[in-house]
Scaffold this active site. Structure first.
Site, PDB file in Angstrom:
ATOM      1  N   ARG A  88      73.443  39.062  -6.495  1.00 10.40           N
ATOM      2  CA  ARG A  88      73.072  38.466  -7.559  1.00 10.40           C
ATOM      3  C   ARG A  88      72.863  37.113  -7.275  1.00 10.40           C
ATOM      4  O   ARG A  88      72.565  36.501  -8.482  1.00 10.40           O
ATOM      5  CB  ARG A  88      74.346  38.708  -8.685  1.00 10.40           C
ATOM      6  CG  ARG A  88      73.973  39.918  -9.650  1.00 10.40           C
ATOM      7  CD  ARG A  88      75.330  40.153 -10.423  1.00 10.40           C
ATOM      8  NE  ARG A  88      75.000  40.603 -11.676  1.00 10.40           N
ATOM      9  CZ  ARG A  88      75.438  41.992 -12.197  1.00 10.40           C
ATOM     10  NH1 ARG A  88      75.637  42.724 -11.230  1.00 10.40           N
ATOM     11  NH2 ARG A  88      75.349  42.371 -13.267  1.00 10.40           N
ATOM     12  N   ARG A 127      74.491  51.177 -25.907  1.00  7.41           N
ATOM     13  CA  ARG A 127      74.903  51.991 -24.598  1.00  7.41           C
ATOM     14  C   ARG A 127      76.519  52.558 -25.043  1.00  7.41           C
ATOM     15  O   ARG A 127      77.176  51.681 -25.280  1.00  7.41           O
ATOM     16  CB  ARG A 127      74.780  51.147 -23.489  1.00  7.41           C
ATOM     17  CG  ARG A 127      75.324  51.910 -22.352  1.00  7.41           C
ATOM     18  CD  ARG A 127      74.697  51.268 -21.132  1.00  7.41           C
ATOM     19  NE  ARG A 127      75.266  49.952 -20.725  1.00  7.41           N
ATOM     20  CZ  ARG A 127      74.858  49.237 -19.635  1.00  7.41           C
ATOM     21  NH1 ARG A 127      73.910  49.574 -18.836  1.00  7.41           N
ATOM     22  NH2 ARG A 127      75.579  47.880 -19.361  1.00  7.41           N
ATOM     23  N   ARG A 161      81.465  49.529 -22.840  1.00  5.45           N
ATOM     24  CA  ARG A 161      82.032  48.460 -22.049  1.00  5.45           C
ATOM     25  C   ARG A 161      82.194  47.192 -22.992  1.00  5.45           C
ATOM     26  O   ARG A 161      81.419  47.031 -23.778  1.00  5.45           O
ATOM     27  CB  ARG A 161      80.694  47.913 -20.940  1.00  5.45           C
ATOM     28  CG  ARG A 161      80.664  48.955 -19.850  1.00  5.45           C
ATOM     29  CD  ARG A 161      79.556  49.000 -18.795  1.00  5.45           C
ATOM     30  NE  ARG A 161      79.400  47.380 -18.771  1.00  5.45           N
ATOM     31  CZ  ARG A 161      78.393  47.079 -17.634  1.00  5.45           C
ATOM     32  NH1 ARG A 161      77.674  48.029 -16.912  1.00  5.45           N
ATOM     33  NH2 ARG A 161      78.224  45.660 -17.329  1.00  5.45           N
ATOM     34  N   ARG A 172      75.052  37.107 -20.064  1.00  8.26           N
ATOM     35  CA  ARG A 172      74.597  37.977 -18.776  1.00  8.26           C
ATOM     36  C   ARG A 172      73.167  37.643 -18.367  1.00  8.26           C
ATOM     37  O   ARG A 172      72.503  37.483 -17.432  1.00  8.26           O
ATOM     38  CB  ARG A 172      74.988  39.320 -18.962  1.00  8.26           C
ATOM     39  CG  ARG A 172      76.605  39.790 -18.934  1.00  8.26           C
ATOM     40  CD  ARG A 172      76.851  41.035 -19.609  1.00  8.26           C
ATOM     41  NE  ARG A 172      76.551  42.205 -18.981  1.00  8.26           N
ATOM     42  CZ  ARG A 172      76.462  43.246 -19.702  1.00  8.26           C
ATOM     43  NH1 ARG A 172      76.784  43.390 -20.959  1.00  8.26           N
ATOM     44  NH2 ARG A 172      76.012  44.650 -18.903  1.00  8.26           N
TER      45      ARG A 172
HETATM   46  P1  AMP Z   1      77.413  45.164 -13.861  1.00 16.17           P
HETATM   47  O1  AMP Z   1      77.996  46.133 -14.041  1.00 16.17           O
HETATM   48  O2  AMP Z   1      76.304  45.121 -12.778  1.00 16.17           O
HETATM   49  O3  AMP Z   1      76.600  44.741 -15.272  1.00 16.17           O
HETATM   50  O4  AMP Z   1      78.383  44.056 -13.848  1.00 16.17           O
HETATM   51  C1  AMP Z   1      79.375  43.894 -14.824  1.00 16.17           C
HETATM   52  C2  AMP Z   1      79.944  42.380 -14.661  1.00 16.17           C
HETATM   53  O5  AMP Z   1      80.571  42.534 -13.343  1.00 16.17           O
HETATM   54  C3  AMP Z   1      78.814  41.455 -14.547  1.00 16.17           C
HETATM   55  O6  AMP Z   1      78.441  40.710 -15.723  1.00 16.17           O
HETATM   56  C4  AMP Z   1      79.652  40.318 -13.492  1.00 16.17           C
HETATM   57  O7  AMP Z   1      80.774  39.754 -14.468  1.00 16.17           O
HETATM   58  C5  AMP Z   1      80.323  41.186 -12.664  1.00 16.17           C
HETATM   59  N1  AMP Z   1      79.556  41.163 -11.258  1.00 16.17           N
HETATM   60  C6  AMP Z   1      79.038  42.521 -10.920  1.00 16.17           C
HETATM   61  N2  AMP Z   1      78.419  42.423  -9.810  1.00 16.17           N
HETATM   62  C7  AMP Z   1      78.360  40.984  -9.313  1.00 16.17           C
HETATM   63  C8  AMP Z   1      77.916  40.158  -8.484  1.00 16.17           C
HETATM   64  N3  AMP Z   1      77.097  40.702  -7.433  1.00 16.17           N
HETATM   65  N4  AMP Z   1      78.280  38.922  -8.435  1.00 16.17           N
HETATM   66  C9  AMP Z   1      79.038  38.533  -9.283  1.00 16.17           C
HETATM   67  N5  AMP Z   1      79.302  38.914 -10.203  1.00 16.17           N
HETATM   68  C10 AMP Z   1      79.337  40.313 -10.596  1.00 16.17           C
END
Ligand code: AMP
Length: 214
Positions: A88, A127, A161, A172
């Protein structure tokens, strides 16, 4: 074949990754899922990242790179890896490149899933997911079954979530455009980037992914 699914929150990365796991025996490496699991099991790291995640900010590069390293060190995945929600940041992308070289792996496709903000907001605020099997529902387009049981596994554990709310979503999206979207240029320059239209139906998106992986 190892691939990255790149796209903003709500683009459908997790849904498509699960399909690829089922259909091709690939291994999904979702840093978001790993972080949520750490929170649920109450580890020190899980406690440390909870507020950051709920706010919608990114957790530190060190933590997520460490999580991916641990997974890759478990051994080669026969069906290939799907990196979902990782990398990311540019630092994570560099680290992944180095890790893959170290493990004797390649990066074969980076698939950017394009979805406009309006659709993302609709998808995310409506969602819910099954806490047991991860099936994704949408209050408007695919509501949780009226009998209260997940259509896929029969569980009654419908979850939302903590970060799927309008305020966290703003953060986000901002994090995506500021820190993650530069990776589109990064992989365009150095790898085989394919961009697909993530606004189509789940099956049509799956077909586009198949086409670019062919
Ligand atoms: P996601 O399920 O991929 O939407 O991730 C949920 C949350 O986890 C994100 O909003 C970040 O706070 C954290 N997160 C997940 N993957 C990453 C990553 N590669 N780098 C930094 N934070 C992450």
């Amino acid at each position: 074949m190892n691939i990255i699914l790149l796209g903003p929150p709500g683009a459908g990365k997790g849904t498509q990754a699960r399909k690829l796991v089922e259909e091709r025996g690939m291994m999904q490496l979702s840093t978001g899922d790993m972080l949520r699991a750490a929170r649920t099991s109450g580890t020190e790291m899980g406690k440390k990242v909870a507020d950051v995640m709920d706010r919608g900010d990114l957790v530190t590069d060190e933590i997520v790179i460490g999580l991916i390293r641990e997974q890759l060190e478990l051994g080669h995945a026969e069906g290939g890896y799907i990196f979902d929600g990782f990398p990311r940041t540019l630092k994570q992308a560099d680290a992944l490149g180095e890790l893959l070289v170290e493990m004797g792996e390649t990066l074969d496709r980076v698939i950017e899933m394009q979805v406009d903000d309006e659709a993302l907001i609709q998808r995310i605020t409506a969602r819910s997911t099954c806490g047991s099997c991860g099936e994704v529902y949408n209050d408007d387009t695919k509501p949780w079954p009226a009998d209260g049981k997940c259509a896929n596994c029969g569980s009654t554990d419908q979850t939302r979530r903590a970060d799927d709310n309008a305020e966290s979503l703003n953060t986000r999206l901002f994090a995506y455009y500021k820190q993650t979207s530069p990776l589109i240029g990064y992989y365009h320059a150095s790898r085989d980037l394919a961009s697909i239209d993530g606004l189509q139906s789940m099956d049509e998106v799956a077909q586009q992914i198949k086409d670019v992986m062919a």
